[in-house]
Design a protein around this motif. Structure first.
Motif, mmCIF file in Angstrom:
data_model
loop_
_atom_site.group_PDB
_atom_site.id
_atom_site.type_symbol
_atom_site.label_atom_id
_atom_site.label_comp_id
_atom_site.label_asym_id
_atom_site.label_seq_id
_atom_site.Cartn_x
_atom_site.Cartn_y
_atom_site.Cartn_z
ATOM 1 N N VAL A 112 0.793 -1.236 -0.343
ATOM 2 C CA VAL A 112 0.289 0.262 -0.433
ATOM 3 C C VAL A 112 0.629 0.927 0.012
ATOM 4 N N HIS A 113 1.925 1.074 1.321
ATOM 5 C CA HIS A 113 3.094 2.376 0.852
ATOM 6 C C HIS A 113 3.474 3.172 -0.429
ATOM 7 N N GLU A 114 3.694 1.550 -1.406
ATOM 8 C CA GLU A 114 4.560 1.692 -2.845
ATOM 9 C C GLU A 114 3.465 2.458 -3.288
ATOM 10 N N ALA A 115 2.491 1.895 -3.548
ATOM 11 C CA ALA A 115 1.469 2.167 -4.575
ATOM 12 C C ALA A 115 0.738 3.599 -4.015
ATOM 13 N N LEU A 116 0.584 4.083 -2.678
ATOM 14 C CA LEU A 116 0.547 5.527 -2.342
ATOM 15 C C LEU A 116 1.888 6.409 -3.108
ATOM 16 N N ASP A 117 3.023 6.153 -3.221
ATOM 17 C CA ASP A 117 3.467 6.266 -3.614
ATOM 18 C C ASP A 117 4.170 6.813 -5.264
ATOM 19 N N THR A 118 4.203 5.696 -5.580
ATOM 20 C CA THR A 118 3.364 5.670 -7.352
ATOM 21 C C THR A 118 1.910 6.279 -8.081
ATOM 22 N N ALA A 119 1.849 6.338 -7.079
ATOM 23 C CA ALA A 119 0.225 7.667 -7.504
ATOM 24 C C ALA A 119 -0.075 8.811 -6.839
ATOM 25 N N GLY A 120 1.327 9.108 -6.457
ATOM 26 C CA GLY A 120 1.301 10.434 -6.184
ATOM 27 C C GLY A 120 0.299 10.845 -4.882
ATOM 28 N N SER A 121 -0.100 9.758 -4.080
ATOM 29 C CA SER A 121 -1.073 10.507 -2.918
ATOM 30 C C SER A 121 -0.623 9.704 -1.140
ATOM 31 N N PRO A 122 0.523 10.486 -1.213
ATOM 32 C CA PRO A 122 1.291 9.425 0.199
ATOM 33 C C PRO A 122 0.536 10.084 1.116
ATOM 34 N N GLY A 123 -0.010 11.054 1.540
ATOM 35 C CA GLY A 123 -0.793 11.637 2.822
ATOM 36 C C GLY A 123 -2.683 10.824 2.731
ATOM 37 N N LEU A 124 -2.779 10.120 2.018
ATOM 38 C CA LEU A 124 -3.938 9.526 1.732
ATOM 39 C C LEU A 124 -4.469 8.765 3.045
ATOM 40 N N PRO A 125 -5.552 9.213 4.000
ATOM 41 C CA PRO A 125 -5.924 8.819 5.249
ATOM 42 C C PRO A 125 -6.153 6.719 4.565
ATOM 43 N N VAL A 126 -4.973 6.163 5.502
ATOM 44 C CA VAL A 126 -5.467 4.798 5.612
ATOM 45 C C VAL A 126 -6.040 4.124 6.876
ATOM 46 N N VAL A 127 -6.992 4.049 6.241
ATOM 47 C CA VAL A 127 -7.468 2.940 7.680
ATOM 48 C C VAL A 127 -7.018 0.781 7.297
ATOM 49 N N VAL A 128 -6.608 0.849 8.935
ATOM 50 C CA VAL A 128 -5.580 -0.099 8.301
ATOM 51 C C VAL A 128 -6.934 -1.170 9.431
ATOM 52 N N LYS A 129 -7.191 -2.689 9.271
ATOM 53 C CA LYS A 129 -7.403 -3.994 10.550
ATOM 54 C C LYS A 129 -6.604 -4.247 10.397
ATOM 55 N N HIS A 130 -5.279 -4.628 11.682
ATOM 56 C CA HIS A 130 -4.430 -5.129 11.929
ATOM 57 C C HIS A 130 -5.228 -6.481 12.546
ATOM 58 N N ARG A 131 -4.460 -7.493 11.896
ATOM 59 C CA ARG A 131 -4.280 -9.080 12.048
ATOM 60 C C ARG A 131 -2.990 -9.889 12.904
ATOM 61 N N ASP A 132 -3.691 -10.268 13.754
ATOM 62 C CA ASP A 132 -2.278 -10.918 14.929
ATOM 63 C C ASP A 132 -1.037 -11.789 13.853
ATOM 64 N N GLY A 133 0.045 -11.252 14.076
ATOM 65 C CA GLY A 133 0.539 -11.987 13.677
ATOM 66 C C GLY A 133 1.949 -11.235 12.335
ATOM 67 N N PHE A 134 0.797 -10.349 11.937
ATOM 68 C CA PHE A 134 1.968 -9.318 11.173
ATOM 69 C C PHE A 134 2.705 -8.052 11.627
#
Ligand code: COA
Ligand code: AMP
Length: 642
Positions: A184-206
């Motif tokens: 997601v990080h790389e995609a936002l950089d490539t798309a030129g939108s690094p500041g876009l809000p990102v809602v993250v569902k955290h999962r165990d083990g990551f």
């Protein structure tokens, strides 16, 4: 004649002769905040407007109204994770509450009517919750399949221009943990939108992503705990519900636009009449929310109908074995299963006599539906024999959103013919035409086209590009939508779909563009030119195979180049492309005008009859390629497009 007194022939005829009456009747199954008085408007033709004066909210129809009708305690969604060995269920009341609160989270992040939300999630309940929450706000979701790499995600983010991205820390594949956040990080950089809000569902083990602190990250669980529920926002029937990108013939995916009203009406028609699924029934679609099948039949269709939908995080084999599907059917009392033929082939390969089936009571299962690729007759006969229930193929596409050709099990089920998805569904004026648009005789193969307008629930346009919509689908055959598939109709009117006429291929039920893979292969510094074609594969239906010509003076070992190309395609498109074979050749066969003869190459590789076009530049190139293109060993019946 069916129990409810309606039959296919009458329904189909009425849908073509009196589309207004037919679809206004069907529209009564939807809760409208403003009841439509008309079914169809041609005011913006060729862009379809269904129920133009109606207003509704799709999430209300999928959730709240079932609670209001007294079914709040019924299970709406069962999440069965074979990866974790866990099952979690949500009643209609619970799912409505979660969706309303997540809609509150999105609203707090500035999402309003018409705004886009990109959802990049694996098969976890949050995917359905995020989709429905977006719909609740009258906003537009665009779900991206988890098997796509950063670049594909970036292309979609750029095109859809979302206000928010919703994702997770991780997905679970049998052989590895899939870290989502770096992608997601790389995609936002490539798309030129690094500041876009990102809602993250955290999962165990990551791991927690190190960028969490610098980024505009919102933690799903914290935000949900604090959120105020948001109510359903009525939208026009013609307003977009979602954009779903699909492969075309070029490297740029097409953003298929689905409206709200036509979609709800069409899906409700199919749940009752095509699938015979009603409120309280348990329904399971083993696909992924990243594909149209997941949109229509994991999330919207079953919930609109008030059924219980099973969402399965796992594979047909290996999680833990080829009995996984039978276990799920037994455990949840599934009435009907919808899957891709490739999943059945995978099970059959591991357990040819279905011995694992004997360990489970699958008596609840009444019907097995398949789509996504042609149901080859071997697999059809095998599944019919081992399961002892009707195995029903139906044919459709991302663009149509629901079955073009099918066998309406809720009306008068029609006799099944192996190899055919049966007959056209209401509203689809299906014709077989030659290259000039002239009808061909019964039994003769041609282009499958659909007379306009298409029925409700089908694409209204391509996101932000009406002209591409017209050019891609409506220009080749006047007054018709070109499906891109070829096929024939037999003397009984049964439709046989034989394969694509363009560069779209189908690998394990996943739609891919060979053009997009070619673009990536062509980026390798050693490659002068290349052709990627889809060849028959006994398990996955088709697989993408590359043939490359090296730049002059370049020398590289064949296995080194293949490994580098495989890694490049995996990085740029994603593991889903499943690109594993690249062969160095001296030259590619071309016409005198320079067009690569991909169709001839594919015919040779599939062991089909072929004629070399008279316009070929150098016939000796074909002769030199023959040993390289030697047909793969698959039974005739496994060949898609035959
Ligand atoms: N996220 C990340 N990676 C994914 C993914 C996802 N959501 N889905 C697939 N992949 C990866 C797989 O892990 C695999 O990676 P690998 O090369 O490291 O092994 C690669 O993409 C290819 O996956 P797949 O095409 O699923 O092949 P497979 O060999 O792992 O499994 C089948 C074969 C037949 C069991 C499987 O393809 C299947 O279940 N197919 C049915 C698909 C389906 O339901 N389609 C419905 C669309 S209607
Ligand atoms: P998708 O848009 O991913 O659903 O892929 C649509 C394409 O898959 C169609 O155009 C067909 O080529 C193929 N397809 C889907 N279902 C079937 C089916 N039942 N029979 C034959 N081909 C199918």
């Amino acid at each position: 004649m069916s129990l409810n007194g309606r039959n296919y022939t009458d329904e189909y005829q009425r849908s073509l002769k009196d589309p207004e009456g037919f679809w206004l009747d069907a529209a009564r199954t939807v809760d409208w905040s403003v009841q439509p008085t008309r079914a169809y408007s041609s005011a913006d033709a060729p862009i379809s407007r269904w129920f133009p004066d109606g207003e509704l909210n799709t999430a209300w129809n999928a959730l709240d109204r079932h609670v209001a009708a007294g079914r709040g305690d019924q299970v709406a969604l069962i999440h069965d994770s074979a990866m974790l060995g866990e099952v979690h269920s949500y009643t209609y009341t619970e799912l409505t509450d979660q969706v309303a609160r997540f809609a509150g989270v999105l609203r707090g992040l500035g999402v309003g009517k018409g705004d886009r939300v990109v959802i990049y999630l694996p098969m976890i309940p949050e995917a359905a919750i995020a989709m429905l929450a977006t719909a609740r706000l009258g906003a537009v979701h665009s779900v991206v399949f988890g098997g796509f790499a950063a670049n594909e995600l970036a292309v979609r983010i750029k095109d859809a221009a979302p206000k928010v991205v919703v994702t997770t820390s991780g997905g679970l594949e049998p052989n590895r943990h899939v870290e989502y956040l770096p992608t997601v990080h790389e995609a936002l950089d490539t798309a030129g939108s690094p500041g876009l809000p990102v809602v993250v569902k955290h999962r165990d083990g990551f791991a927690t992503d190190p960028h969490t602190l610098d980024w505009n990250y919102v933690d799903w669980d914290t935000a949900l705990a604090d959120a105020q529920p948001a109510g359903p926002v009525p939208v026009k029937s013609t307003d977009p519900l979602y954009v779903l990108y699909t492969s075309g013939t070029t490297g740029t995916p097409k953003g298929v636009v689905r409206d709200n009203g036509g979609h709800a009406v069409a899906l409700l028609w199919t749940m009752a009449n095509l699938y015979d699924i009603h409120a309280g029934d348990v329904w399971w679609t083993a696909s992924d929310v990243g594909w149209v099948v997941g949109h229509s039949y994991i999330v919207y269709g079953p919930l609109l109908a008030g059924a219980t939908t099973v969402m399965y995080e796992g594979k047909p084999v290996g999680t833990p074995d080829a009995g996984a599907f039978w276990r799920v059917i037994e455990q949840h009392g599934v009435k009907a299963l919808f899957t891709a033929p490739t999943a059945l082939r995978a099970i059959r390969k591991m357990d040819p006599e279905a011995s694992l089936l004997a360990r489970h009571d699958v008596g609840s299962l009444q019907t097995l539906f398949t789509a996504g690729e042609r149901l080859d007759t071997d697999t059809f006969h095998w599944a019919s024999r081992v399961l002892g229930v009707p195995v029903v193929d139906h044919w459709w596409q991302t663009e149509t959103g629901w079955g073009i050709v099918g066998n309406p099990r809720g009306l008068d089920p029609l006799p099944i013919k192996a190899g055919s998805p049966t007959l056209p569904m209401p509203g689809y004026d299906l014709r077989i035409v030659d290259g000039l648009g002239e009808p061909v005789a019964a039994g003769e193969e041609g282009n499958i086209v659909l007379g306009l307008p298409l029925p409700p629930g089908t694409l209204t346009t391509l996101w932000g590009d009406d002209q591409r919509f017209v050019d891609s689908y409506l220009s080749a055959f006047a007054g018709c939508y070109a499906t891109g598939d070829s096929g024939y109709v037999d003397a009984d009117g049964y439709v046989f779909v034989m394969g694509r006429t363009d560069d779209v291929i189908n690998v394990a039920g996943h739609r891919l563009s060979t053009g997009a893979i070619e673009q990536v292969v062509g980026k390798h510094p050693a490659v002068a030119e290349c052709a990627v074609i889809g060849v028959a594969d006994a398990l996955k239906g088709q697989k993408a195979v590359g043939y490359v010509v090296l730049k002059s003076g370049v020398s590289i070992a064949a296995d080194v180049l293949q490994n580098e190309l495989v890694a490049l395609v995996r990085r740029e498109i994603g593991p889903v492309a499943d690109f594993k074979n690249a062969t160095i050749v001296d030259a590619l066969p071309k016409t005198r005008s320079g067009k690569i003869l991909r169709k001839t190459m594919r015919q040779i590789a599939d062991g089909d009859a072929y004629t070399v076009p008279s316009t070929i530049e150098d016939p000796s190139v074909i002769a030199a390629l023959l040993p390289v293109l030697a047909p793969v060993e698959v039974g005739d019946d496994h060949r898609p497009g035959r």
